[in-house]
Design an enzyme around this catalytic site. Structure first.
Site, mmCIF file in Angstrom:
data_model
loop_
_atom_site.group_PDB
_atom_site.id
_atom_site.type_symbol
_atom_site.label_atom_id
_atom_site.label_comp_id
_atom_site.label_asym_id
_atom_site.label_seq_id
_atom_site.Cartn_x
_atom_site.Cartn_y
_atom_site.Cartn_z
ATOM 1 N N LEU A 46 0.863 -1.188 0.000
ATOM 2 C CA LEU A 46 0.000 0.000 0.000
ATOM 3 C C LEU A 46 0.895 1.232 0.000
ATOM 4 C CD1 LEU A 46 -2.915 -0.606 2.554
ATOM 5 C CD2 LEU A 46 -3.135 -0.149 0.108
ATOM 6 N N ASP A 47 0.516 2.255 -0.775
ATOM 7 C CA ASP A 47 1.260 3.512 -0.752
ATOM 8 C C ASP A 47 1.300 4.061 0.681
ATOM 9 O OD1 ASP A 47 1.666 3.447 -3.470
ATOM 10 O OD2 ASP A 47 -0.055 4.719 -3.933
ATOM 11 N N PRO A 48 2.351 4.792 1.032
ATOM 12 C CA PRO A 48 2.467 5.318 2.403
ATOM 13 C C PRO A 48 1.237 6.079 2.882
ATOM 14 C CG PRO A 48 4.539 5.603 1.258
ATOM 15 C CD PRO A 48 3.568 5.081 0.236
ATOM 16 N N ALA A 50 -1.840 5.707 1.838
ATOM 17 C CA ALA A 50 -3.053 4.888 1.762
ATOM 18 C C ALA A 50 -3.304 4.209 3.100
ATOM 19 C CB ALA A 50 -2.909 3.842 0.669
ATOM 20 N N ARG A 181 -3.906 5.075 -8.486
ATOM 21 C CA ARG A 181 -3.456 6.396 -8.935
ATOM 22 C C ARG A 181 -3.535 6.520 -10.462
ATOM 23 N NH1 ARG A 181 2.232 7.011 -7.248
ATOM 24 N NH2 ARG A 181 2.253 4.761 -6.877
#
Length: 303
Positions: A46-48, A50, A181
């Site tokens: 997961l993106d930071p 998110a 994204r």
């Protein structure tokens, strides 16, 4: 001689409701420390910024990570219209703007083009490798890259709310390798108004749900206690999408040694991938052939 990693031999899954502001690796390290686990990994970055479900595999469960990575996942996210950023999310620099705002019907119509088998170009700031180097490292140096489009299965993508003209709430169910994204970026392009992700939450991943996950605060409070151990889920949850076959005693002995072992026939055909258990314990994953499971991964579970 390599130094032996310290910690407990524990196997299973711990589901974390990841907060914003931390990398997935940082969350895994926190879980490993809290459980004093010898080995841990996660099933899907997961993106930071998110939030949501991050399934942490412990011990032998790390051998089942590919099956969760391949499983369907659900996301809820907010798209901000009128701005494109270099990272395709709110953390990046605004690189283009537009005064145009789409109607609800415009959005719903555009979403049809993002469902099914699609081709998707990952963001410039992503972990894909370009000539052996992560794209985000090159992007940080100001380099703009041509990243090849990749196939993605999108099972569902719907508009769930429209808080205002600038934003839209969406839900998506997709397969492996999807970049939310990129969806926001490409939706903005298609609508002619630019767009990026404002907020992102992974609601579920395979059999794991964010609503059943532990917060990091709860994990820290229960760290190094039997109470936290009670939240560890069985290894075999990582195999939920594969059929289970039951072993004979002789087959179990052979599978434990990495050899093909006899199994009781089930709802599988020759060549199907399946997992085998004996007396309620998972033993191996492999291919079913002529009454035997030919193992590709063997689980060495301790009592």
């Amino acid at each position: 001689m390599a130094r032996r990693r310290k910690g407990r031999d524990i196997s299973g899954w711990l589901v974390v409701d990841k907060p914003a502001g931390l990398t997935s690796t940082a969350v895994v390290n926190k879980v490993r420390w809290a459980l004093d686990a010898k080995k841990a990994g996660h099933a899907g970055t997961l993106d930071p910024e998110a939030t949501g479900v991050l399934a942490v595999a412990l011990g032998e469960a790390t051998k089942t990570v590919p099956y969760i990575t391949d499983a369907l996942k659900a996301y809820r996210f907010t798209v901000r219209f009128g701005q494109a950023t270099n990272t395709d999310d709110a953390e990046g620099e605004v690189i283009a703007t537009s005064d145009l705002r789409p109607s609800d019907e415009d959005i719903k119509e555009a979403l049809h083009g993002f469902v099914g088998d699609i081709m998707q170009v990952p963001p410039q700031f992503s972990a894909v490798k370009i000539d052996g180097e992560r794209a985000y490292k090159r992007a940080r140096d100001g380099e703009e890259m041509d990243i090849a489009a990749r196939p993605l299965w999108v099972e569902e993508l719907v508009l769930t709310d429209r808080p205002d003209a600038d934003t839209a709430e969406l839900e998506m169910i997709c397969g492996k390798g999807g970049y939310v994204r990129s969806i926001a970026r490409d939706l903005g392009k298609l609508l002619g108004c630019h767009g990026h992700v404002l907020r992102l939450r992974r609601v579920w991943s395979g059999p794991f749900e964010a609503s059943n996950g532990l917060t990091l605060e709860a994990i820290e409070q229960m760290a190094r206690t039997p109470e936290l151990d009670e939240h560890i889920l069985p290894l075999e949850l990582g195999l939920a999408d594969l059929p289970e076959l039951h072993c004979t005693a002789q087959g179990a002995a052979r599978l434990r040694n990495g050899n093909p072992g006899m199994v009781i026939p089930g709802n599988v055909e020759y060549g199907d991938e399946a997992w085998a258990s004996f007396e309620g314990r998972p033993l191996a994953v492999g291919r079913y052939k002529a009454g035997e499971l030919h193992p590709s991964r063997v689980f060495n579970l301790t009592d």
